[in-house]
Design an enzyme around this catalytic site. Structure first.
Site, mmCIF file in Angstrom:
data_model
loop_
_atom_site.group_PDB
_atom_site.id
_atom_site.type_symbol
_atom_site.label_atom_id
_atom_site.label_comp_id
_atom_site.label_asym_id
_atom_site.label_seq_id
_atom_site.Cartn_x
_atom_site.Cartn_y
_atom_site.Cartn_z
ATOM 1 N N ASP A 265 0.827 -1.209 0.000
ATOM 2 C CA ASP A 265 0.000 0.000 0.000
ATOM 3 C C ASP A 265 0.857 1.252 0.000
ATOM 4 O OD1 ASP A 265 -2.198 -1.614 0.080
ATOM 5 O OD2 ASP A 265 -2.669 -1.252 2.183
ATOM 6 N N ASP B 190 0.118 -0.402 5.936
ATOM 7 C CA ASP B 190 -1.017 -1.142 5.379
ATOM 8 C C ASP B 190 -2.292 -0.467 5.857
ATOM 9 O OD1 ASP B 190 -1.976 -3.151 3.778
ATOM 10 O OD2 ASP B 190 -2.139 -4.613 5.386
ATOM 11 N N LYS C 193 -6.254 -0.335 6.326
ATOM 12 C CA LYS C 193 -7.384 -1.253 6.453
ATOM 13 C C LYS C 193 -8.649 -0.475 6.817
ATOM 14 C CE LYS C 193 -4.924 -4.969 5.776
ATOM 15 N NZ LYS C 193 -5.071 -5.758 4.526
#
Length: 340
Positions: free
Chosen positions: A246, A259, A261
């Protein structure tokens, strides 16, 4: 004369003489005392026992334990003696026995000791974005999905069945499709922010959702600087797996694989993110062994954003924690390779 000698022999042992005369004299001299003692005991009015009214068969064990209870005559010394007899003497200052942790057969370090770090170039402000190579390598996501533990599979299947009961099969498929779509839109919005581009116009409903997610991560974005990679493909040259990272940037001064989420439920602790730490560790190892990247990463960050705009939970992974999850990732990778 014989009788006199017999008596002299007996007189040498006083206890034998006492035993000879004790029984007949007691029977003749103290009969009333014995009778009176017996009469005294049995003359008292017997008290009623409330346990006799209880269903004896139903509560047989309980009634027996209560009515036959006696105070233990044990002392601390006797208890210690029994304990030593059963378990042996106590071991002093013995360290607790730790469970043996399983180690990977094909261990590769998280940090690449042979990688050459190039000096920072003038155009380093532009984040890298390398296309994902469609080689015959498994992805990090695929490896983790195919090596779930029985417990993880059980809870995942139970959640799926529960959602199907509430939404129906078609409704559940639409629900999961929207989740993936929201995740993609969220990543695109963040990429536009990091590249200082205007977010493309979308439907009003989508804008409202993205506004909630972006508001959720606003306080985290303030701590992020020097973005080095965005939505960039990585592959581990030695272990032969690939993935799509990412973001790689500094979080509070530490270079991290980040990352992003999204979640509808709060995840305030790292263990709430399930296998996401293993995914981050896998990406860190891949970057460090990928010749396309002229830097190495030691830390990770998982940011959980919420649709309603509540503050996101950033979970920072220091080098020690990343090393722990790297070993776990290697075990999952070995399990996948054994199955395939």
């Amino acid at each position: 004369l014989v009788r006199m000698q017999f008596l002299q022999i007996l007189s040498r042992k006083l206890w034998s003489l006492e035993m000879l005369f004790q029984i007949p004299f007691c029977q003749k001299q103290f009969p009333y005392t014995c009778l009176s003692t017996s009469a005294c005991v049995y003359s008292k009015k017997k008290k009623g026992n409330s346990y006799e009214q209880v269903d004896q068969e139903k509560y047989k064990n309980l009634v027996h334990s209560v009515t036959s209870y006696k105070t233990s005559a044990q002392t601390p010394e006797t208890i210690l003696e029994e304990d030593n007899l059963l378990y042996g003497p106590p071991a002093k200052h013995r360290p607790p026995i730790k469970a043996r942790t399983k180690t990977p057969k094909n261990w590769v370090p998280l940090i690449n000791p042979s990688k050459r770090i190039l000096p920072v170039s003038s155009d380093s402000s532009i984040p890298m974005k390398i296309g994902l190579q469609r080689a015959k390598m498994p992805s990090v996501t695929r490896i983790l999905q195919q090596t779930l533990s029985p417990q993880q599979i059980f809870y995942l299947e139970r959640w799926k069945q529960k959602m199907i009961e509430e939404l129906g099969k078609e409704g559940f498929e639409e629900y999961t499709k929207n989740l993936f779509l929201q995740g993609e839109l969220f990543h695109s919005a963040l990429e536009s922010i990091f590249l200082s581009e205007e977010v493309a116009a979308r439907d009003q409903g989508e804008d409202d959702i993205m506004a909630g997610y972006l508001s959720s991560v606003e306080h985290v974005l303030e701590d992020i600087s020097e973005v080095k990679a965005l939505e960039s493909g990585v592959h581990h040259e030695t272990l032969q797996y690939l993935g799509l990272v990412d973001c790689v940037a500094k979080y509070r001064g530490q270079l991290c694989v980040i990352d992003w989420k999204t979640s509808e439920k709060p995840k305030p602790f790292l263990q709430n993110t399930y296998d996401n730490p293993l995914q981050v560790a896998a990406y860190i190892g891949a970057i460090n062994h990928d010749a396309n990247y002229d830097f190495q990463v030691h830390c990770g960050l998982i940011v959980v954003a919420y649709k309603n705009g509540s503050p996101a939970h950033p979970h920072f992974m220091d080098p020690d924690l990343c090393s722990q999850y790297w070993n776990k990732w290697l075990l999952r990778l070995e399990e996948y390779m054994d199955k395939n």
